[in-house]
Design a protein around this motif. Structure first.
Motif, PDB file in Angstrom:
ATOM      1  N   LEU A 173      71.762   9.169 -14.350  1.00  0.00           N
ATOM      2  CA  LEU A 173      72.058   9.652 -15.919  1.00  0.00           C
ATOM      3  C   LEU A 173      70.747  10.037 -16.441  1.00  0.00           C
ATOM      4  N   VAL A 174      70.575  11.285 -16.784  1.00  0.00           N
ATOM      5  CA  VAL A 174      69.229  11.723 -17.197  1.00  0.00           C
ATOM      6  C   VAL A 174      69.255  12.256 -18.739  1.00  0.00           C
ATOM      7  N   THR A 175      68.163  11.812 -19.005  1.00  0.00           N
ATOM      8  CA  THR A 175      67.938  11.968 -20.665  1.00  0.00           C
ATOM      9  C   THR A 175      66.375  12.796 -20.627  1.00  0.00           C
ATOM     10  N   ALA A 176      66.489  14.157 -21.373  1.00  0.00           N
ATOM     11  CA  ALA A 176      65.471  15.040 -21.370  1.00  0.00           C
ATOM     12  C   ALA A 176      65.304  15.614 -22.588  1.00  0.00           C
ATOM     13  N   ASP A 214      57.363  21.258 -20.693  1.00  0.00           N
ATOM     14  CA  ASP A 214      58.496  21.849 -21.992  1.00  0.00           C
ATOM     15  C   ASP A 214      59.744  21.292 -21.676  1.00  0.00           C
ATOM     16  N   ALA A 215      60.220  21.011 -20.443  1.00  0.00           N
ATOM     17  CA  ALA A 215      61.530  20.379 -20.174  1.00  0.00           C
ATOM     18  C   ALA A 215      61.181  19.094 -19.672  1.00  0.00           C
ATOM     19  N   ARG A 216      60.933  17.937 -20.325  1.00  0.00           N
ATOM     20  CA  ARG A 216      60.360  16.654 -19.866  1.00  0.00           C
ATOM     21  C   ARG A 216      61.387  15.604 -19.831  1.00  0.00           C
ATOM     22  N   LEU A 217      61.323  14.968 -18.824  1.00  0.00           N
ATOM     23  CA  LEU A 217      62.277  13.841 -18.413  1.00  0.00           C
ATOM     24  C   LEU A 217      61.630  12.560 -19.613  1.00  0.00           C
ATOM     25  N   LEU A 218      62.671  12.193 -19.854  1.00  0.00           N
ATOM     26  CA  LEU A 218      62.720  10.903 -20.771  1.00  0.00           C
ATOM     27  C   LEU A 218      63.154   9.601 -19.974  1.00  0.00           C
ATOM     28  N   ASP A 219      64.159   9.839 -19.455  1.00  0.00           N
ATOM     29  CA  ASP A 219      64.696   8.498 -18.645  1.00  0.00           C
ATOM     30  C   ASP A 219      65.723   8.838 -17.756  1.00  0.00           C
ATOM     31  N   ALA A 220      65.732   8.290 -16.672  1.00  0.00           N
ATOM     32  CA  ALA A 220      66.803   8.448 -15.738  1.00  0.00           C
ATOM     33  C   ALA A 220      67.380   7.152 -15.060  1.00  0.00           C
ATOM     34  N   ILE A 221      68.561   7.025 -15.328  1.00  0.00           N
ATOM     35  CA  ILE A 221      69.263   5.597 -15.021  1.00  0.00           C
ATOM     36  C   ILE A 221      70.193   5.881 -13.601  1.00  0.00           C
ATOM     37  N   PRO A 222      70.158   5.161 -12.582  1.00  0.00           N
ATOM     38  CA  PRO A 222      71.003   5.361 -11.708  1.00  0.00           C
ATOM     39  C   PRO A 222      72.442   4.901 -12.089  1.00  0.00           C
ATOM     40  N   VAL A 223      73.375   5.705 -11.330  1.00  0.00           N
ATOM     41  CA  VAL A 223      74.793   5.533 -11.764  1.00  0.00           C
ATOM     42  C   VAL A 223      75.565   5.042 -10.415  1.00  0.00           C
ATOM     43  N   TYR A 265      72.523  13.975 -19.622  1.00  0.00           N
ATOM     44  CA  TYR A 265      73.813  14.589 -18.775  1.00  0.00           C
ATOM     45  C   TYR A 265      73.594  13.756 -17.268  1.00  0.00           C
ATOM     46  N   THR A 266      74.705  13.942 -16.508  1.00  0.00           N
ATOM     47  CA  THR A 266      74.751  13.430 -15.354  1.00  0.00           C
ATOM     48  C   THR A 266      74.428  14.090 -14.032  1.00  0.00           C
ATOM     49  N   VAL A 267      73.743  13.747 -13.257  1.00  0.00           N
ATOM     50  CA  VAL A 267      73.460  14.448 -11.964  1.00  0.00           C
ATOM     51  C   VAL A 267      74.158  13.905 -10.942  1.00  0.00           C
ATOM     52  N   ALA A 268      75.078  14.438 -10.165  1.00  0.00           N
ATOM     53  CA  ALA A 268      75.894  13.824  -9.255  1.00  0.00           C
ATOM     54  C   ALA A 268      75.309  13.558  -7.982  1.00  0.00           C
ATOM     55  N   GLU A 269      74.193  14.506  -7.625  1.00  0.00           N
ATOM     56  CA  GLU A 269      73.332  14.304  -6.359  1.00  0.00           C
ATOM     57  C   GLU A 269      72.353  13.317  -6.495  1.00  0.00           C
ATOM     58  N   PRO A 270      72.342  12.505  -5.385  1.00  0.00           N
ATOM     59  CA  PRO A 270      71.461  11.155  -5.435  1.00  0.00           C
ATOM     60  C   PRO A 270      70.018  11.659  -5.017  1.00  0.00           C
ATOM     61  N   GLY A 271      69.169  10.763  -5.315  1.00  0.00           N
ATOM     62  CA  GLY A 271      67.821  11.127  -4.997  1.00  0.00           C
ATOM     63  C   GLY A 271      66.885  11.501  -6.281  1.00  0.00           C
ATOM     64  N   GLU A 272      65.691  10.934  -6.028  1.00  0.00           N
ATOM     65  CA  GLU A 272      64.787  11.395  -7.196  1.00  0.00           C
ATOM     66  C   GLU A 272      64.464  13.017  -7.400  1.00  0.00           C
ATOM     67  N   HIS A 273      64.387  13.496  -6.208  1.00  0.00           N
ATOM     68  CA  HIS A 273      64.200  14.915  -6.191  1.00  0.00           C
ATOM     69  C   HIS A 273      65.165  15.751  -7.008  1.00  0.00           C
ATOM     70  N   TRP A 274      66.510  15.272  -6.986  1.00  0.00           N
ATOM     71  CA  TRP A 274      67.539  15.991  -7.857  1.00  0.00           C
ATOM     72  C   TRP A 274      67.324  15.979  -9.280  1.00  0.00           C
ATOM     73  N   ILE A 275      66.621  14.643  -9.744  1.00  0.00           N
ATOM     74  CA  ILE A 275      66.341  14.554 -11.012  1.00  0.00           C
ATOM     75  C   ILE A 275      65.462  15.801 -11.511  1.00  0.00           C
ATOM     76  N   GLY A 276      64.332  16.010 -10.642  1.00  0.00           N
ATOM     77  CA  GLY A 276      63.406  16.986 -11.176  1.00  0.00           C
ATOM     78  C   GLY A 276      64.105  18.601 -10.701  1.00  0.00           C
ATOM     79  N   ASN A 277      65.067  18.577  -9.900  1.00  0.00           N
ATOM     80  CA  ASN A 277      65.979  19.810  -9.736  1.00  0.00           C
ATOM     81  C   ASN A 277      66.625  20.050 -11.134  1.00  0.00           C
ATOM     82  N   SER A 278      67.270  19.057 -11.431  1.00  0.00           N
ATOM     83  CA  SER A 278      68.180  19.406 -12.492  1.00  0.00           C
ATOM     84  C   SER A 278      67.319  19.782 -13.814  1.00  0.00           C
ATOM     85  N   LEU A 279      66.082  19.524 -14.190  1.00  0.00           N
ATOM     86  CA  LEU A 279      65.178  19.905 -14.982  1.00  0.00           C
ATOM     87  C   LEU A 279      64.891  21.166 -15.048  1.00  0.00           C
ATOM     88  N   ALA A 280      64.573  21.713 -13.694  1.00  0.00           N
ATOM     89  CA  ALA A 280      64.533  23.155 -13.475  1.00  0.00           C
ATOM     90  C   ALA A 280      65.773  24.123 -13.768  1.00  0.00           C
TER      91      ALA A 280
END
Length: 485
Positions: A281-284, A266-275, A293-308
């Protein structure tokens, strides 16, 4: 002089009649059934006399080895306005039969009086970071009317304490819930009564006490038991136990919102580009809403956290734009991703502080983050993982693979539990695959400090410090961070 017409038309809200003080003596007495010695007001609630601040209510809890009543005088020296006690004292107080039961009652009263949306957060990994990100997002959009549990106050004492600290005028509140055994989250969630419940992920943490991953998932799903009618469960779509969590939530009549990379999330990652800053930089897609939106925290796990976080903000009726800004400005927490630049010959070295907690999933995630960090050399200081029981040797040995994948140049392994990993890294084929990886195995943080000093740091190095809190690697972080550049 007559009032300006605009002032006469100023909207009156129900919350305007709520007290500004966190607690009055009368409110405490009503909530707990206690007897006040005098009239007073309190601006906070504290259980540790060392942390008492001006205006706090000091709750004198009795523990297995100590009695909070012994520290009454210290609490008032530090500025306590009153105390919650089970015996009369020579200071302003409310007298109750049982101070722990009274703390729980105070928490229940705080939850009942606040017309707010409550969010409960649990999970094997990431719950504190998600809690902090949710608070940052909701506090910003509500102009300071959000509340959250501080530090990792997520157990049978921390949760009622966090509830008792909730201001009556709060619009949002975020509470973290942890566990070691089955049934613990069930008890906590019934106190919090969240409108939204988030499970960040299910991983082999506390498996020693629970016996299987299915049991770990069941324990995390206990958070749904306390959700208010019509509430929402936020669950990880990519986790192997997604169906188990979803079934548990739906059985209780909750709406489920999944997050992740799965096509049906339901909250689906479309793309994530390193900054350039190390984040993403996350598109969802959040339902029918596309967000970037941008996620300041590094790491793929924070991309998933941001979706939550985004899914929970949407479910709570918060502002997604503000949530995106909050994620872009998040800084690493002490013990959970804080970054230090420390002086070293030839420049500065990066020290990544992940010393507060560790389990197999978080170890893999942070090692992957280290592997993606540009560095002259990559050094990993890894403390043993706790509460793995009979699975301990297996899970420690399996860390050899992510260490190799992260291109670690030198590893310092701390604790007896790391014996299996040391044995794995010492195999001839591991050394070949690792391309010259060296490692040291030691028993204590002090020995690890000496080992890292002997190895030496130079400009451009990146050092990851990760381990269960009981290992004490925070001492190593403090030692080297003292030379922060």
């Amino acid at each position: 002089m007559s009032a300006h017409p605009a002032l006469l038309q100023w909207p009156v809200r129900a919350a305007d009649s709520l007290p500004l003080a966190l607690w009055t003596s009368a409110a405490i007495a009503e909530a707990t059934g206690g007897v006040p010695s005098a009239e007073f007001q309190c601006s906070g609630v504290e259980i540790d006399s060392r942390d008492v601040m001006e205006g706090d209510l000091f709750v004198a809890l009795q523990g297995e080895s100590t009695d909070g009543h012994r520290f009454i005088e210290k609490a008032f020296e530090n500025g306590a306005a009153a105390a919650l006690v089970d015996r009369p004292v020579d200071y302003p107080h409310v007298l109750v039969e049982d101070t722990f039961a009274a703390l729980q009652a105070l928490g229940a009263a705080a939850r009942a009086r606040a017309n707010m949306v409550a969010i409960g957060v649990t999970g094997s990994v990431g719950k504190t970071g998600v809690k902090e990100a949710l608070f940052a997002a909701l506090d910003r959009s509500s102009r300071g009317r959000a509340h959250r549990s501080v530090k990792s106050y997520n157990n049978h004492v921390g949760v009622p304490l966090s509830l008792a600290r909730t201001p009556a005028r709060s619009r949002f509140a975020v509470y973290e819930m942890g566990m070691n055994h089955a049934g613990e989250i069930d008890a906590l969630t019934r106190q919090v009564r969240p409108n939204v419940a988030v499970v960040t992920t299910v991983a082999p943490a506390h498996i020693e006490n629970l016996g299987s991953m299915e049991a770990v998932a069941d324990a995390k799903a206990e958070i749904f038991a306390g959700v208010e009618p019509g509430g929402t469960a936020i669950i990880p779509a990519d986790n192997a136990h997604h169906a188990q969590l979803k079934a548990a939530a739906e059985k209780l009549g909750l709406k489920t919102v999944s997050f992740g990379t799965a096509a049906d999330a339901d909250a689906r990652l479309l793309d994530a580009i390193p900054v350039g800053s190390g984040g993403s930089l996350v598109t969802a897609m959040l339902g029918a809403t596309r967000v970037c939106y941008t996620v300041a925290e590094p790491g793929e796990h924070w991309i998933g956290n941001s979706l939550a976080v985004m899914a929970a903000v949407q479910a709570a009726g918060g502002d997604l734009g503000t949530a995106g800004l909050a994620l872009a400005e998040m800084g690493g927490l002490k013990g959970r991703g804080a970054r230090h630049r420390i002086k070293a010959p030839g420049g500065s070295a990066l020290l990544i502080d992940e010393s507060y907690n560790a389990n197999p999933a978080s170890m893999r995630a942070t090692l992957a983050q280290l592997g993606n960090t540009p560095a002259h050399r990559r050094i990993a200081v890894l403390g043993q993982m706790g509460e793995l029981g009979d699975f301990s040797a297996k899970f420690h040995a399996q860390l050899a693979e992510p260490i190799v994948e992260a291109k670690v140049d030198h590893a310092i392994l701390v604790g007896e539990g790391m014996t299996a990993l040391a044995r794995e890294l010492g195999k001839p084929n591991a050394a070949t695959l690792a391309g010259g990886l060296t490692f040291t195995h030691c028993d204590t943080p002090e020995a690890a400090i000496a080992a890292l000093e002997d190895h030496g740091l130079v400009g451009g190095d990146a050092v990851l410090v990760k381990g269960s809190n009981a290992v004490g690697l925070a001492r190593l972080v403090d030692h080297f961070a003292a030379a922060e550049d």
